[in-house]
Motif scaffolding. Sequence first.
Motif, mmCIF file in Angstrom:
data_model
loop_
_atom_site.group_PDB
_atom_site.id
_atom_site.type_symbol
_atom_site.label_atom_id
_atom_site.label_comp_id
_atom_site.label_asym_id
_atom_site.label_seq_id
_atom_site.Cartn_x
_atom_site.Cartn_y
_atom_site.Cartn_z
ATOM 1 N N TYR A 99 -12.225 25.032 58.913
ATOM 2 C CA TYR A 99 -11.404 26.246 58.791
ATOM 3 C C TYR A 99 -10.301 26.006 57.774
ATOM 4 N N SER A 100 -9.748 27.113 57.264
ATOM 5 C CA SER A 100 -8.551 26.972 56.444
ATOM 6 C C SER A 100 -7.403 27.581 57.229
ATOM 7 N N ARG A 101 -6.230 26.983 57.095
ATOM 8 C CA ARG A 101 -5.111 27.436 57.935
ATOM 9 C C ARG A 101 -4.699 28.867 57.606
ATOM 10 N N GLU A 102 -4.874 29.275 56.334
ATOM 11 C CA GLU A 102 -4.500 30.656 55.988
ATOM 12 C C GLU A 102 -5.428 31.650 56.699
ATOM 13 N N ASP A 103 -6.725 31.292 56.782
ATOM 14 C CA ASP A 103 -7.666 32.159 57.506
ATOM 15 C C ASP A 103 -7.291 32.234 58.983
ATOM 16 N N LEU A 104 -6.924 31.076 59.556
ATOM 17 C CA LEU A 104 -6.572 31.058 60.979
ATOM 18 C C LEU A 104 -5.339 31.940 61.216
ATOM 19 N N ARG A 105 -4.395 31.850 60.287
ATOM 20 C CA ARG A 105 -3.182 32.669 60.427
ATOM 21 C C ARG A 105 -3.536 34.152 60.382
ATOM 22 N N SER A 106 -4.417 34.495 59.471
ATOM 23 C CA SER A 106 -4.781 35.891 59.346
ATOM 24 C C SER A 106 -5.520 36.386 60.608
ATOM 25 N N VAL A 107 -6.372 35.532 61.174
ATOM 26 C CA VAL A 107 -7.076 35.893 62.414
ATOM 27 C C VAL A 107 -6.059 36.079 63.554
ATOM 28 N N PHE A 108 -5.111 35.162 63.665
ATOM 29 C CA PHE A 108 -4.097 35.278 64.723
ATOM 30 C C PHE A 108 -3.270 36.552 64.537
ATOM 31 N N ASP A 109 -2.901 36.843 63.282
ATOM 32 C CA ASP A 109 -2.129 38.071 63.022
ATOM 33 C C ASP A 109 -2.900 39.290 63.510
ATOM 34 N N SER A 110 -4.216 39.334 63.206
ATOM 35 C CA SER A 110 -4.964 40.524 63.591
ATOM 36 C C SER A 110 -5.074 40.628 65.121
ATOM 37 N N LEU A 111 -5.225 39.505 65.799
ATOM 38 C CA LEU A 111 -5.296 39.560 67.274
ATOM 39 C C LEU A 111 -3.960 40.007 67.874
ATOM 40 N N LEU A 112 -2.867 39.479 67.330
ATOM 41 C CA LEU A 112 -1.541 39.805 67.884
ATOM 42 C C LEU A 112 -1.142 41.250 67.567
ATOM 43 N N ASN A 113 -1.441 41.674 66.332
ATOM 44 C CA ASN A 113 -1.033 43.024 65.928
ATOM 45 C C ASN A 113 -1.753 44.123 66.706
ATOM 46 N N ALA A 114 -2.902 43.779 67.281
ATOM 47 C CA ALA A 114 -3.660 44.800 68.023
ATOM 48 C C ALA A 114 -3.047 45.079 69.406
ATOM 49 N N GLU A 115 -2.075 44.280 69.824
ATOM 50 C CA GLU A 115 -1.549 44.409 71.187
ATOM 51 C C GLU A 115 -0.206 45.148 71.226
ATOM 52 N N SER A 116 -0.223 46.358 71.793
ATOM 53 C CA SER A 116 1.016 47.142 71.820
ATOM 54 C C SER A 116 2.001 46.623 72.880
ATOM 55 N N LYS A 117 1.496 45.892 73.865
ATOM 56 C CA LYS A 117 2.380 45.406 74.942
ATOM 57 C C LYS A 117 3.025 44.067 74.589
ATOM 58 N N LEU A 118 2.814 43.619 73.350
ATOM 59 C CA LEU A 118 3.227 42.272 72.986
ATOM 60 C C LEU A 118 4.364 42.275 71.970
ATOM 61 N N GLN A 119 5.405 41.497 72.278
ATOM 62 C CA GLN A 119 6.508 41.330 71.327
ATOM 63 C C GLN A 119 6.535 39.861 70.890
ATOM 64 N N VAL A 120 6.581 39.646 69.560
ATOM 65 C CA VAL A 120 6.617 38.266 69.061
ATOM 66 C C VAL A 120 8.009 37.983 68.505
ATOM 67 N N LEU A 121 8.651 36.935 69.034
ATOM 68 C CA LEU A 121 9.965 36.531 68.514
ATOM 69 C C LEU A 121 9.789 35.183 67.826
ATOM 70 N N SER A 122 9.751 35.177 66.482
ATOM 71 C CA SER A 122 9.648 33.872 65.822
ATOM 72 C C SER A 122 11.045 33.395 65.431
ATOM 73 N N ASN A 123 11.159 32.169 64.955
ATOM 74 C CA ASN A 123 12.454 31.538 64.687
ATOM 75 C C ASN A 123 13.381 31.630 65.897
ATOM 76 N N THR A 124 12.790 31.591 67.066
ATOM 77 C CA THR A 124 13.556 31.742 68.312
ATOM 78 C C THR A 124 13.121 30.639 69.281
ATOM 79 N N THR A 125 14.104 29.948 69.824
ATOM 80 C CA THR A 125 13.799 28.772 70.647
ATOM 81 C C THR A 125 14.275 28.971 72.077
#
Length: 403
Positions: A99-125
């Motif tokens: 796999y290439s990491r850019e492809d994996l990122r794009s796959v993850f983005d598409s899975l996450l973006n499809a979920e309306s009940k999901l909030q993603v907080l990045s740069n947050t610990t």
Amino acid sequence: MIKTHADVLVAGGGVSGVAAAVAAARQGARTCLVEGAGFLGGIGYSGLLRHICGLYLNGDTMPVETINKGIAEEVVSLLNKLYPDNKVKKIGRVYVLPYSREDLRSVFDSLLNAESKLQVLSNTTVVLVKITDEEITGITVENSEGKYDIVPGVVIDCTGNGEVSTLAGADFDISLPEELQLAGYVLRIKGIKDYDETLQIKVPFYLAEASEKKVLSFYLRFSTLSPGDAPDEGYLKISVVVADGPEGRQRAITDALSVHRYLADRLEQFKDSYIAGTSQAVMQREGRRIRGEYTLTEDDILSARKFSDGIVKNSWPIEIWDRNKGTIYKYVPKDDYYEIPIGCLKVKGFKNLLCAGRCISVSREALGSTRVMGTCISLGEQAGMAAANKIKHGNYLLSENKI
Ligand SMILES: Cc1cc2nc3c(=O)[nH]c(=O)nc-3n(C[C@H](O)[C@H](O)[C@H](O)COP(=O)(O)OP(=O)(O)OC[C@H]3O[C@@H](n4cnc5c(N)ncnc54)[C@H](O)[C@@H]3O)c2cc1C
């Protein structure tokens, strides 16, 4: 301080955390995914790795489907859509998906973006965990805007090193510093001349010679080379030992860079090569193993044990990266698999805390098999479903989720 509520709070957005968050949101749970870094995918993205392991049954037949269905299967199918020429590959006795990491990122983005009940907080610990009567009643997170509290229904610790469970006071096991397996630091090398498969044998051979002569540290001989996407490209996965603290990590990086210098000086094909990128950090194969209601053992794996509450199948061998002997493999019986029970994810002593991915409850040897990405994706998915079940039905495991 602002206070919000989430049915399911997933801490850590590596491969297990992304799968956990998507699975929980799909079950209708209001889900919050909190990731400390500015990108998702964890080691699967920042580690410059090349193969997803743990997706397939091991045997003599080239696998056509994944060993676990659900999100692991979806990830493979989405990766294949992005890059149709990509094929399952046999390396030694195991099957992996390049796999290439850019492809994996794009796959993850598409899975996450499809979920309306999901909030993603990045740069947050996640920085603080509040416990009342064996239950997590508050999680404090911090980012550039400050700190705020999230009141969670169920928390899933997907931080790789069990950071949230440790903040909560959970028990864990960890190997002694002198017993820790080899860590890895990956260099992306460009400018290699006439890359061919013999290089993958030549590199460890040259490094073994250098370590015999005491020019390089002994353990560096266990480094490996794999091909990149371009004909002049290779990935050097350098095996290092990391002493404690930032100085220890810096020494490990210096050690790793000396491998490239040595090869460039001695090997004609490496003469004009240069480092085009590195993994974001030195990556430890072993971290905290959070104690759960059940601890999976080497014997469970090698005897292909099945459990009445098994949730994830795995056929990947136990891989121990021993600093004196190199990689030692112990295989699951051919065409068979073992199961990971939900007890490995239920953190002992807590009513609403699960862990998934690299930090689940396993012995040191068992971790050598359960930590691979394919398995971590399915562990995350099962944790997400279990957390949503607990919110909706009061139970982690429903009969339809058993395998
Ligand atoms: C050297 C090395 C080589 C490997 N090679 C392979 C390989 O070739 N193929 C394979 O399949 N597997 C490989 N693995 C194993 C695999 O990559 C990892 O075990 C797996 O990716 C772990 O996923 P995870 O989601 O559990 O954790 P991680 O990928 O570690 O993700 C954890 C995430 O949690 C975040 N986090 C941590 N603390 C906090 C906090 N307090 N608050 C919020 N977020 C936090 C981190 O930023 C990170 O993004 C390798 C591992 C190593 C170390």
